[in-house]
Design a protein around this motif. Structure first.
Motif, PDB file in Angstrom:
ATOM      1  N   VAL A   1      23.518 -40.505  35.789  1.00 19.40           N
ATOM      2  CA  VAL A   1      23.933 -40.207  37.056  1.00 19.40           C
ATOM      3  C   VAL A   1      23.889 -41.143  37.880  1.00 19.40           C
ATOM      4  O   VAL A   1      22.893 -41.872  38.139  1.00 19.40           O
ATOM      5  CB  VAL A   1      22.981 -38.995  37.629  1.00 19.40           C
ATOM      6  N   ALA A   2      25.304 -41.596  38.536  1.00 20.40           N
ATOM      7  CA  ALA A   2      25.335 -42.488  39.426  1.00 20.40           C
ATOM      8  C   ALA A   2      25.489 -42.191  41.028  1.00 20.40           C
ATOM      9  O   ALA A   2      26.632 -41.452  41.080  1.00 20.40           O
ATOM     10  CB  ALA A   2      26.462 -43.522  39.077  1.00 20.40           C
ATOM     11  N   ASN A   3      24.483 -42.420  41.694  1.00 17.91           N
ATOM     12  CA  ASN A   3      24.541 -41.942  43.022  1.00 17.91           C
ATOM     13  C   ASN A   3      24.892 -42.986  44.066  1.00 17.91           C
ATOM     14  O   ASN A   3      24.466 -44.055  43.997  1.00 17.91           O
ATOM     15  CB  ASN A   3      23.263 -41.167  43.677  1.00 17.91           C
ATOM     16  N   GLU A   4      25.671 -42.652  45.161  1.00 20.24           N
ATOM     17  CA  GLU A   4      25.928 -43.601  46.288  1.00 20.24           C
ATOM     18  C   GLU A   4      26.036 -42.905  47.400  1.00 20.24           C
ATOM     19  O   GLU A   4      26.789 -41.993  47.627  1.00 20.24           O
ATOM     20  CB  GLU A   4      27.415 -44.325  45.743  1.00 20.24           C
ATOM     21  N   PHE A   5      25.372 -43.429  48.519  1.00 22.22           N
ATOM     22  CA  PHE A   5      25.266 -42.604  49.806  1.00 22.22           C
ATOM     23  C   PHE A   5      26.562 -42.888  50.822  1.00 22.22           C
ATOM     24  O   PHE A   5      26.927 -42.173  51.497  1.00 22.22           O
ATOM     25  CB  PHE A   5      23.959 -42.768  50.372  1.00 22.22           C
ATOM     26  N   SER A   6      26.885 -44.047  50.666  1.00 20.72           N
ATOM     27  CA  SER A   6      28.208 -44.481  51.308  1.00 20.72           C
ATOM     28  C   SER A   6      29.367 -44.210  50.714  1.00 20.72           C
ATOM     29  O   SER A   6      29.602 -44.624  49.730  1.00 20.72           O
ATOM     30  CB  SER A   6      27.962 -46.446  51.596  1.00 20.72           C
ATOM     31  N   SER A   7      30.121 -43.548  51.584  1.00 23.69           N
ATOM     32  CA  SER A   7      31.551 -42.971  51.031  1.00 23.69           C
ATOM     33  C   SER A   7      32.362 -44.017  50.721  1.00 23.69           C
ATOM     34  O   SER A   7      33.133 -44.158  49.741  1.00 23.69           O
ATOM     35  CB  SER A   7      31.987 -42.190  51.964  1.00 23.69           C
TER      36      SER A   7
ATOM     37  N   ASN B   1      29.830 -41.772  30.065  1.00 24.21           N
ATOM     38  CA  ASN B   1      28.677 -40.753  30.371  1.00 24.21           C
ATOM     39  C   ASN B   1      28.292 -40.763  31.494  1.00 24.21           C
ATOM     40  O   ASN B   1      27.405 -40.455  31.799  1.00 24.21           O
ATOM     41  CB  ASN B   1      27.706 -41.342  29.352  1.00 24.21           C
ATOM     42  N   SER B   2      29.118 -40.972  32.587  1.00 23.59           N
ATOM     43  CA  SER B   2      28.650 -41.000  33.895  1.00 23.59           C
ATOM     44  C   SER B   2      28.939 -39.767  34.574  1.00 23.59           C
ATOM     45  O   SER B   2      30.041 -39.112  34.322  1.00 23.59           O
ATOM     46  CB  SER B   2      29.181 -42.338  34.756  1.00 23.59           C
ATOM     47  N   ALA B   3      28.092 -39.655  35.520  1.00 20.99           N
ATOM     48  CA  ALA B   3      28.265 -38.276  36.528  1.00 20.99           C
ATOM     49  C   ALA B   3      28.062 -38.845  37.855  1.00 20.99           C
ATOM     50  O   ALA B   3      26.833 -39.334  38.249  1.00 20.99           O
ATOM     51  CB  ALA B   3      27.529 -37.182  36.115  1.00 20.99           C
ATOM     52  N   LEU B   4      28.933 -38.717  38.831  1.00 19.12           N
ATOM     53  CA  LEU B   4      28.781 -39.603  40.079  1.00 19.12           C
ATOM     54  C   LEU B   4      28.466 -38.202  41.106  1.00 19.12           C
ATOM     55  O   LEU B   4      28.934 -37.189  41.382  1.00 19.12           O
ATOM     56  CB  LEU B   4      30.022 -39.921  40.816  1.00 19.12           C
ATOM     57  N   THR B   5      27.345 -38.871  41.973  1.00 22.64           N
ATOM     58  CA  THR B   5      27.137 -37.976  43.158  1.00 22.64           C
ATOM     59  C   THR B   5      26.975 -38.848  44.532  1.00 22.64           C
ATOM     60  O   THR B   5      27.132 -40.046  44.414  1.00 22.64           O
ATOM     61  CB  THR B   5      25.475 -37.539  42.917  1.00 22.64           C
ATOM     62  N   HIS B   6      27.124 -38.243  45.604  1.00 21.42           N
ATOM     63  CA  HIS B   6      27.143 -38.824  46.811  1.00 21.42           C
ATOM     64  C   HIS B   6      26.213 -37.977  47.953  1.00 21.42           C
ATOM     65  O   HIS B   6      26.503 -37.169  48.349  1.00 21.42           O
ATOM     66  CB  HIS B   6      28.557 -38.535  47.366  1.00 21.42           C
ATOM     67  N   MET B   7      24.966 -38.769  47.810  1.00 18.96           N
ATOM     68  CA  MET B   7      23.983 -37.851  48.423  1.00 18.96           C
ATOM     69  C   MET B   7      22.907 -38.959  49.091  1.00 18.96           C
ATOM     70  O   MET B   7      22.777 -40.220  48.458  1.00 18.96           O
ATOM     71  CB  MET B   7      23.424 -36.787  47.985  1.00 18.96           C
ATOM     72  N   ASP B   8      22.026 -38.685  49.977  1.00 17.57           N
ATOM     73  CA  ASP B   8      21.060 -39.324  50.443  1.00 17.57           C
ATOM     74  C   ASP B   8      19.911 -39.408  49.379  1.00 17.57           C
ATOM     75  O   ASP B   8      19.552 -38.250  48.986  1.00 17.57           O
ATOM     76  CB  ASP B   8      20.384 -38.851  51.638  1.00 17.57           C
ATOM     77  N   GLY B   9      19.742 -40.588  48.863  1.00 18.06           N
ATOM     78  CA  GLY B   9      18.733 -40.636  47.773  1.00 18.06           C
ATOM     79  C   GLY B   9      17.274 -40.100  47.914  1.00 18.06           C
ATOM     80  O   GLY B   9      16.814 -39.752  47.033  1.00 18.06           O
ATOM     81  N   ARG B  10      17.025 -39.781  49.051  1.00 16.98           N
ATOM     82  CA  ARG B  10      15.589 -39.086  49.477  1.00 16.98           C
ATOM     83  C   ARG B  10      15.718 -37.562  48.848  1.00 16.98           C
ATOM     84  O   ARG B  10      14.771 -36.814  48.678  1.00 16.98           O
ATOM     85  CB  ARG B  10      15.362 -38.924  50.926  1.00 16.98           C
ATOM     86  N   GLN B  11      16.981 -37.025  48.592  1.00 16.63           N
ATOM     87  CA  GLN B  11      17.416 -35.668  48.106  1.00 16.63           C
ATOM     88  C   GLN B  11      16.823 -35.436  46.834  1.00 16.63           C
ATOM     89  O   GLN B  11      16.585 -34.293  46.400  1.00 16.63           O
ATOM     90  CB  GLN B  11      18.631 -35.243  48.650  1.00 16.63           C
ATOM     91  N   PHE B  12      16.531 -36.605  45.858  1.00 11.15           N
ATOM     92  CA  PHE B  12      16.231 -36.423  44.604  1.00 11.15           C
ATOM     93  C   PHE B  12      14.786 -35.882  44.530  1.00 11.15           C
ATOM     94  O   PHE B  12      14.611 -35.662  43.214  1.00 11.15           O
ATOM     95  CB  PHE B  12      16.494 -37.756  43.987  1.00 11.15           C
ATOM     96  N   THR B  13      14.147 -35.773  45.563  1.00  9.82           N
ATOM     97  CA  THR B  13      12.675 -35.336  45.524  1.00  9.82           C
ATOM     98  C   THR B  13      12.821 -34.160  45.136  1.00  9.82           C
ATOM     99  O   THR B  13      11.679 -33.618  44.433  1.00  9.82           O
ATOM    100  CB  THR B  13      12.156 -35.559  46.871  1.00  9.82           C
ATOM    101  N   TYR B  14      13.815 -33.338  45.201  1.00 10.08           N
ATOM    102  CA  TYR B  14      13.801 -31.678  44.768  1.00 10.08           C
ATOM    103  C   TYR B  14      14.062 -31.665  43.450  1.00 10.08           C
ATOM    104  O   TYR B  14      14.063 -30.396  42.881  1.00 10.08           O
ATOM    105  CB  TYR B  14      14.697 -30.982  45.613  1.00 10.08           C
ATOM    106  N   LEU B  15      14.600 -32.679  42.613  1.00 10.51           N
ATOM    107  CA  LEU B  15      15.094 -32.730  41.227  1.00 10.51           C
ATOM    108  C   LEU B  15      13.707 -32.912  40.243  1.00 10.51           C
ATOM    109  O   LEU B  15      13.714 -33.795  39.739  1.00 10.51           O
ATOM    110  CB  LEU B  15      16.058 -33.478  41.027  1.00 10.51           C
ATOM    111  N   GLU B  16      12.691 -31.982  40.543  1.00  9.80           N
ATOM    112  CA  GLU B  16      11.604 -32.213  39.938  1.00  9.80           C
ATOM    113  C   GLU B  16      11.606 -32.549  38.349  1.00  9.80           C
ATOM    114  O   GLU B  16      12.312 -31.720  37.573  1.00  9.80           O
ATOM    115  CB  GLU B  16      10.526 -31.336  40.078  1.00  9.80           C
ATOM    116  N   GLU B  17      10.974 -33.739  37.842  1.00  6.28           N
ATOM    117  CA  GLU B  17      11.166 -34.232  36.338  1.00  6.28           C
ATOM    118  C   GLU B  17      12.225 -33.866  35.515  1.00  6.28           C
ATOM    119  O   GLU B  17      12.210 -33.130  34.642  1.00  6.28           O
ATOM    120  CB  GLU B  17       9.814 -33.251  35.741  1.00  6.28           C
TER     121      GLU B  17
END
Length: 479
Positions: A146-152, A169-185
């Motif tokens: 999962v490749a995340n980037e907050f900046s559009s 094998n990539s899956a792109l997300t666009h979000m504030d990295g602090r939100q990954f706190t909810y994806l427990e384990e």
């Protein structure tokens, strides 16, 4: 000492933190030296041995980077260096290598070091894609990253590099990295190359320290502390996380990691990196971190910590990802899979296409990473995998990415271009022929190759290969 490069307020700030075996003078001298050009061979496209042969043929001189077996410092002949940008070479456009500073190759190497499971991975701050593509190559395009980037604005470059390097094998997300706190384990391994003050990048960017202030260091550190905590929540028990920056001060580096351990003393373990490569001990800290100063390896400055999660931590509540709605893709039907495979067999003699990983949305067919199904419903994605084709009136309209990612499966309808023809193709031009060189090809789509790597599709006509390169990928200055 170059006061323009190193402002006095920064010199006063950083001097107490320079290790005893190094000097402020040598630090300043190396900050003023030009940075050696370095590249990483993209093994998703070409083997290191074959790339070395290619480099020798071009009179490129390669010197191995000690911590990365695919990394090299590069010297080109002066005439070429002065006339052709490295990023405009056909080899780069074709994805055979990535222009990447040597020190920035360290975090993915440290993540994969002695790691048995790289099945479901996360790159928290992924743009421009150097570490995502390096990690995908280490995974050999298996699993999912999962490749995340907050900046559009930076997300576009991230996707372009993933596409160019043949990452499937990539899956792109666009979000504030602090939100990954909810994806427990959720993730086996996490790479957090955190936003930082960039003190180690001055050799590449002389203006890097122009607006540096001590206050900004503490402000950035607050964000870094939030990001490392969120990533640690998202890490599976037994998983490994790399925290890294391209800055030099301990406030953004050691103190961030030590604060995490202080918060979770029974769950956090630091794994020493002294055996990562020969010579690593020169940059080791007492806690087992790598703190690379520019003068140690003649590189950019960098910091790398390897953190293992020993036990679960208290989860957060009010997960915002519980109301994502229905996932808009469905696995392709058996009938559609058979039709697609038969078309590939007829046109390209492709015997075994991985349709078990193919999904459909409306009239589009996509290839999704092998482990992606584990993430469906957990998070919102902006782009996943590789678009293969669209349903057309009489069969399928192939997408450019089908050629660049899956051409190794094709046993016919491929055509090798020479360097001049390849440059013409990448400029969006048709390739003309005066004899019967095209006689061996059937009508319809052809995969054009350069150095045995697919550049894209062309259509065979009696006297030419008609260019089908997407307009947005046309490069007018490629050589």
């Amino acid at each position: 000492m170059n006061q323009n490069l190193l402002p006095q307020n920064f010199i006063d700030f950083i001097s107490p933190h320079i290790p005893a075996h190094l000097s402020l003078q040598s630090f300043a001298e190396y900050c003023a030296k030009p940075l050696r050009k370095s590249i990483r061979v993209n093994t998703l496209k070409i083997s290191v041995d074959n790339f070395i042969q290619l480099a020798n043929h071009k009179n490129w001189h390669l010197s191995p980077v000690p911590w990365c077996d695919t990394g090299f410092w590069l010297q080109r002949p002066d005439e070429e260096e002065n006339t052709i940008g490295l990023g405009n070479t056909a080899e780069h456009v074709a994805g055979l290598f990535y222009i990447q500073e040597a020190s920035s190759m360290l975090p993915p190497e440290a993540l994969a070091f002695n790691q048995t499971s790289l099945s479901v991975c996360l790159d928290v701050a992924a743009a421009p894609g150097s570490k995502t593509t390096q990690l995908a190559a280490k995974m050999n395009n298996q699993g999912v990253v999962v490749a995340n980037e907050f900046s559009s604005s930076r997300s576009k470059g991230l996707f372009a590099n993933i596409q160019r390097c043949g990452v499937t094998n990539s899956a792109l997300t666009h979000m504030d990295g602090r939100q990954f706190t909810y994806l427990e384990e959720t993730f086996d391994a996490i790479l957090l190359d955190a936003p930082c003050s960039g003190e180690g990048t001055i050799r590449k960017d002389p203006d890097a320290m122009k607006n540096w202030t001590e206050d900004s260091v503490y402000q950035i550190a607050e964000t870094q502390a939030d990001l490392i905590d969120a990533a640690f929540h998202a890490l599976k028990v037994g998983g490994v996380m790399i925290y890294s920056t391209c800055t030099l001060n301990p406030i953004e580096n050691q103190q961030i990691c030590l604060a995490l351990k202080q918060k979770y003393p029974q769950q956090v373990s630091f794994e020493p990196l002294n055996n990562l490569f020969e010579g690593a001990e020169q940059s080791m800290t007492a806690d087992g971190f790598l703190h690379v100063w520019p003068q140690i390896y003649d590189s950019e400055g960098f910091f790398i910590a390897r953190i293992k999660k020993l036990a679960s931590i208290e989860p957060h509540h009010d997960n915002p990802f519980t109301k994502l709605g229905k996932f808009p893709y469905t696995p392709v039907t058996k009938k559609l899979a058979e039709q697609f495979c038969q078309t590939l067999q007829n046109q390209f003699a492709c015997q075994h296409f991985p349709v078990e990983h193919c999904y459909q949305r409306n009239n589009e067919i996509w290839y999704f990473p092998p482990e992606f199904a584990k993430l469906i419903g957990k998070i919102k994605f902006t782009r996943v995998g590789v678009k293969l084709a669209e349903l057309a009136k009489h069969g399928f309209k192939f997408d450019h990415n089908l050629a660049t990612n899956f051409a190794p499966l094709f046993k016919q309808q491929t055509f090798e271009l020479n360097s001049e023809q390849a440059a013409s193709y990448l400029k969006g031009q048709d390739i003309w022929f005066e004899n019967d060189e095209l006689a061996k090809l059937n009508k319809g789509e052809v995969v054009v190759l350069f150095n045995q790597q697919a550049l894209g599709f062309a259509k065979k006509l009696p006297d030419k290969l008609k260019n089908q390169l997407p307009r947005e990928l046309v490069r007018d200055n490629v050589s």
